[in-house]
Design an enzyme around this catalytic site. Structure first.
Site, short mmCIF file in Angstrom:
data_model
loop_
_atom_site.label_atom_id
_atom_site.label_comp_id
_atom_site.label_asym_id
_atom_site.label_seq_id
_atom_site.Cartn_x
_atom_site.Cartn_y
_atom_site.Cartn_z
CD GLU A 62 77.04 36.41 57.66
OE1 GLU A 62 76.59 37.44 58.10
OE2 GLU A 62 76.90 36.21 56.45
CG ASP B 259 80.65 42.18 49.74
OD1 ASP B 259 81.55 41.27 50.29
OD2 ASP B 259 79.17 41.83 49.66
CB THR C 65 80.12 45.45 56.44
OG1 THR C 65 79.66 45.13 54.96
CG2 THR C 65 80.24 43.92 57.10
CD GLU D 171 73.99 44.94 50.62
OE1 GLU D 171 72.63 44.76 50.43
OE2 GLU D 171 74.36 44.18 51.63
C1 DMJ Z 1 74.88 42.01 55.34
O1 DMJ Z 1 75.07 41.13 56.46
C2 DMJ Z 1 76.32 42.61 55.40
O2 DMJ Z 1 75.92 44.09 54.94
C3 DMJ Z 1 77.23 42.15 54.63
O3 DMJ Z 1 78.36 42.88 54.30
C4 DMJ Z 1 76.63 41.62 53.23
N1 DMJ Z 1 75.38 41.07 53.38
C5 DMJ Z 1 74.68 41.47 54.07
C6 DMJ Z 1 73.46 42.37 53.61
O4 DMJ Z 1 73.16 42.17 52.38
#
Ligand code: DMJ
Length: 595
Positions: free
Chosen positions: A114, A255, A472, A369
């Site tokens: 994170e 993912d 991401t 997403e």
């Molecule tokens: C975000 O922190 C990022 O997109 C991560 O890859 C997955 N989870 C959250 C959003 O849902």
């Protein structure tokens, strides 16, 4: 083309015709303004009630530290200000972050994953947008600057997590002291394979190849441990390299590993990563995909273990669109959107055979997403149905999640009861993607039709020429800036063209004396692509020729050799890593599917 795809296309066409009539420029502008107001409402709510804590609590209108203690929402939201054109606030906050976070020497345990995607990614992206946001440019920008220095500081503090026998990182690190004694060695797959975008950017901007090498080594360590079916489990022991959670899928815990193979290849011009994705995707299509759904299956045998769709999986159609497969993307997106329509949101887990949210996983924490996929697919297809879907998503959130001071997690998609949490990705991702969907002329959509030239200590550089790669957490990186700081200088390119007999006949640089060329100075791990390869790749980024693929495989092998050479690495004091206490292991089990 199979029957179902044709039927789906007709269905889309039907909606498209209607939608096309509806989506005038004025309507798009109205939607864009609605999203801007949504961002502004929650951003101001955070500043007023929560800053300097990490997150706003949108029901009690106060704040809380969650992922660290580093004003997470402010850092995560910063580049969205520039994307939406709020330059004065972008400038103010960019300065504020530099002065209030002179370094990150904090005695706190944080998630390596994170912190990387939200903090390192957020700082890097804001650094690269300084000119767009109208902020003063520090000397040496974009290869230098205080936000970049801060990103380096944070990255250096999470690097000790990678000091393991496998090269795969621990999940937690203390920003001051490194990996906590007794830390569990179990990390999820995404927690291992989601660094190449940020670390590659760091390396290419600073010229220090360490970050890129470390991220690649972790990616390859995972790759080597794929099952005989070509699948990846959910959690792995980073000391022994043994899988500890054996369910394979594309959702939580896995993912962004797939995502970063694609995005790493595009941002850093590493076709070997694209080849890895293609191979990984073939296995997913063969064993994980069931019609247009994806389930969880045993990584070694392929039988279904958990027949659920997870909200996090909704990034997949966007990723497929990014690699040029819009038709598969549309089919899957259609399924996911039906779930959204059924409940007004996608629940964290949706039991596919029962058509119901799974017990205990009925929430929707304002995730991005689905709208992220809409953005990529709309950009590629211009199908207005996708805009209509986006409008639907926007109004669901407006209708049920808005509070007096922000937007709240939906605790249960059946009842629309709310929870007292607004994750920072709502401002970093969800609002940004919604805005980009309704703002087709945004600079981040630049198809290469414009660019900006800046003078740098390395000579003139062309920036903002399009092709932005979003990490991401939706923090865009400008590939041109990376090339500017680490690629061949303009002089070298001119020299290369002049040296090449195929170009010499055009007399492009007729009369220009040909200087003897010094051996190229490289900071990256592998050789740089030649100019011809770069041009071929730019002209057709989605297609790899057989020759390029063979070459990329060779390069992949070379990387592995380099990665295994311990002498080539900067060494860190090896941290003690006891067997994790029993409670920690329970915690890890509980973490499966909760990231
Ligand atoms: C975000 O922190 C990022 O997109 C991560 O890859 C997955 N989870 C959250 C959003 O849902």
């Amino acid at each position: 083309m199979n029957f179902w795809y044709s039927a789906l296309c007709l269905l889309f066409l039907h909606f498209s015709v209607n939608a096309f009539e509806e989506f005038t420029r004025e309507r798009l502008a109205r939607l864009r303004e609605e999203v801007r107001e949504m961002f502004q409402h929650s951003y101001e709510g955070y500043l007023r009630h929560a800053y300097p804590l990490d997150e706003l609590r949108p029901l009690t209108c106060d704040g809380i530290d969650t992922w660290g203690s580093y004003s997470l929402t402010l850092i995560d939201a910063l580049d969205t200000l520039a994307v939406m054109g709020n330059n004065s606030e972008f400038r103010r906050v960019a300065e504020l972050i530099v002065t209030s976070h002179s370094d990150m020497d904090l005695n706190i345990n944080v998630s390596v994953f994170e912190t990387n995607i939200r903090v390192v990614g957020g700082l890097l992206s804001a650094h690269l947008m300084l000119d767009r946001g109208g902020a003063p440019l520090p000397p040496g920008w974009p290869c230098n600057g205080p936000l970049l220095a801060l990103a380096v500081d944070v990255a250096d503090r999470i690097l000790p997590a990678f000091d393991t026998p496998t090269g795969m990182p621990y999940g937690t690190v203390n920003l001051r002291y490194g990996v906590p004694p007794g830390e569990t060695p179990i990390t999820c797959t995404a927690g291992v394979g989601t660094f190449i975008v940020e670390f590659g950017t760091l390396s290419r901007l600073t010229g220090d190849s360490l970050y890129e090498r470390v991220a690649l080594r972790a990616l390859y360590a995972l790759w080597e441990r794929q099952s005989t079916l070509g699948l990846f489990g959910n959690h792995i022991n980073v000391l022994t390299g043994k899988w500890t959670a054996l369910d394979a899928g594309i959702g939580a815990g896995v993912d962004s590993y797939y995502e970063y193979l694609v995005k790493g290849s595009q941002l850093l011009q590493r076709p070997e990563l694209a080849a890895m994705f293609e191979e990984g995707r073939r296995a997913v299509d063969k064993h994980v995909r069931r019609d247009d759904w994806h389930m969880w299956v045993s990584m070694s045998r392929g039988q279904v273990t958990i027949p659920v769709f997870q909200s996090l999986e909704a990034f997949w159609p966007g990723l497929l669109s990014l690699v040029g497969d819009d038709s598969a993307a549309m089919g899957t997106l259609h399924n996911y959107f039906q779930v959204w329509k059924q409940f007004g949101f996608t629940p964290e887990f949706y039991n596919i055979p029962h058509g119901e949210p799974s017990d205990g996983r009925e929430g929707y924490p304002l995730r991005p997403e689905l709208v992220e996929s809409l953005v990529y697919l709309y950009r590629s297809t211009r199908n207005p149905t996708l805009l209509r879907m986006g409008e639907h998503l926007l109004h669901s959130i407006q209708h049920s999640a808005r509070t007096r001071c922000g937007y709240a997690t939906v605790k249960n998609v059946r009842t629309h009861a709310l929870d007292n949490r607004m994750e920072s990705f709502f401002l970093a991702e969800t609002t940004k993607y919604l805005y980009l969907l309704f703002d087709p002329d945004n600079f981040l959509h630049n198809p290469g039709s414009s660019a900006v030239e800046v003078d740098t200590p390395r000579g003139p550089c062309v920036l903002h020429a399009g092709g932005y790669v979003f990490n991401t957490e939706a923090h865009p990186m400008d590939p041109a800036a990376l090339a500017c700081c680490s690629g061949p200088r303009l002089d070298d390119i001119l020299q290369e063209i002049t040296d090449d007999p195929r170009h010499r006949r055009f007399k492009l640089f007729g009369g220009r004396p040909v200087r003897p060329r010094p051996p190229p100075v490289t900071t990256a791990v592998c050789r740089r692509p030649t100019l011809q390869e770069l041009i071929a790749e730019l002209a057709s980024p989605r297609r790899l020729s057989d020759a390029a693929r063979a070459d990329s495989e060779q390069r992949c092998l070379r990387h592995l050799e380099i990665m295994r050479d311990p002498a080539a690495e900067r060494s860190y004091e090896r941290l003690r890593c006891d067997r994790p206490p029993f409670e920690d292991r329970l915690l890890v089990l509980n973490e499966v599917f909760t990231s």
